[in-house]
Design a protein around this motif. Sequence first.
Motif, PDB file in Angstrom:
ATOM      1  N   LEU A  30      28.309 -41.305 -43.022  1.00 34.66           N
ATOM      2  CA  LEU A  30      28.103 -40.829 -42.034  1.00 34.66           C
ATOM      3  C   LEU A  30      27.533 -42.504 -41.206  1.00 34.66           C
ATOM      4  O   LEU A  30      27.665 -42.466 -39.947  1.00 34.66           O
ATOM      5  N   TYR A  60      21.561 -41.471 -45.088  1.00 33.75           N
ATOM      6  CA  TYR A  60      21.938 -41.593 -43.018  1.00 33.75           C
ATOM      7  C   TYR A  60      21.408 -42.764 -43.006  1.00 33.75           C
ATOM      8  O   TYR A  60      20.156 -43.656 -43.586  1.00 33.75           O
ATOM      9  N   LEU A  92      23.105 -36.257 -48.774  1.00 35.42           N
ATOM     10  CA  LEU A  92      23.862 -37.247 -47.562  1.00 35.42           C
ATOM     11  C   LEU A  92      22.705 -38.319 -47.442  1.00 35.42           C
ATOM     12  O   LEU A  92      21.843 -38.513 -47.518  1.00 35.42           O
ATOM     13  N   HIS A 114      28.277 -40.823 -33.164  1.00 31.19           N
ATOM     14  CA  HIS A 114      27.402 -39.592 -33.449  1.00 31.19           C
ATOM     15  C   HIS A 114      28.009 -38.355 -32.817  1.00 31.19           C
ATOM     16  O   HIS A 114      27.943 -37.532 -33.778  1.00 31.19           O
ATOM     17  N   SER A 174      26.505 -45.508 -36.023  1.00 29.30           N
ATOM     18  CA  SER A 174      25.598 -44.069 -35.569  1.00 29.30           C
ATOM     19  C   SER A 174      24.163 -44.393 -36.456  1.00 29.30           C
ATOM     20  O   SER A 174      24.418 -44.464 -37.973  1.00 29.30           O
ATOM     21  N   ILE A 206      27.401 -36.682 -48.652  1.00 31.22           N
ATOM     22  CA  ILE A 206      28.943 -37.044 -48.091  1.00 31.22           C
ATOM     23  C   ILE A 206      27.474 -38.292 -48.177  1.00 31.22           C
ATOM     24  O   ILE A 206      26.637 -38.746 -47.265  1.00 31.22           O
ATOM     25  N   ILE A 226      28.788 -32.176 -39.086  1.00 32.32           N
ATOM     26  CA  ILE A 226      27.644 -31.355 -39.537  1.00 32.32           C
ATOM     27  C   ILE A 226      27.989 -29.519 -39.648  1.00 32.32           C
ATOM     28  O   ILE A 226      27.585 -28.433 -39.852  1.00 32.32           O
ATOM     29  N   VAL A 258      29.323 -37.268 -36.182  1.00 30.03           N
ATOM     30  CA  VAL A 258      28.932 -37.231 -37.635  1.00 30.03           C
ATOM     31  C   VAL A 258      28.310 -35.312 -36.740  1.00 30.03           C
ATOM     32  O   VAL A 258      28.460 -34.501 -37.354  1.00 30.03           O
TER      33      VAL A 258
END
Length: 296
Positions: free
Chosen positions: A182, A210, A208, A187, A241, A178, A194, A190
Amino acid sequence: MNTITSDPIADPIACPSPSALRVAMARALHQLLDRPLVLEDPFALGMLGPETAAALMLDPDAYNDVPARSLRAGIVARSKFAEDRLLRAVASGCRQYAVVGAGLDTWALRSAQSLPAVDVYELDQPAMQAWKHRRYADNAWMPPARLRWLPADLREASIMDALAHGGANLSARMAVSILGVLVYLDHAVVERAIHALGALPIGSVLALDYRLDEQCLAPVERTMMQFTAQIMAAGGEPWQSSSTPDRMKALLATAGFDVEEDLGPAELNARYLARRRDGLQIAGGGFRYLSACKVR
């Protein structure tokens, strides 16, 4: 010079995701400008469409200023990080790979001959997948036999539901990436995404990236991130996010994942971009790159 954080080169049929096109342009420019290659991708230019590909080939240095090089370094290094984790999973017997927010990713094409037993599921919005279909047609590329395109908008659909509808074996281990996704989701979405991955079997792996909370950044890095965020918002794809390593670790733990690595730019530079004569490096610490394994 132009940086590829600005609007991408216009295509006669505009790419529905400017961020996906920016990522693909960075991967293509890496093939044209950088040596040694961190990520070899012979399909990168073809994925852009003929007009954009030709413009980059005519003058790649127009997209080679300092911000563009840093962005490019981050994009190719994060892809290498995720694909290295995938290869370790395949070496241990995993035969399914889900690319969430696949955009113009080319792993399925690049691996079709060397890893023909791996089923690849590319999840993305229908408009983006239609645009990618046109790139395949433009280049006379045959879709790999084990590639499946699964329409999914994570703001409305579950990753697991999309995989189930696409024929994935949800009782068998899966590797999931991913990347560059994200940050564009709020939020709540996300957390929902998950948590959904908690249904994967033990031994599944996840890679991922972030965005780091701004309070975790030095003042200069914070200013850089705010400037980039403004550009993304102006292009219609605002960042929504962010997290801290501790919060992301806790969120993954609720889904049964243990974090293996959670790396910042310095660690990624040391692993993939050290001792380069061209100076290709990730500048700033705004994003982190994580791998995790499902253990319970």
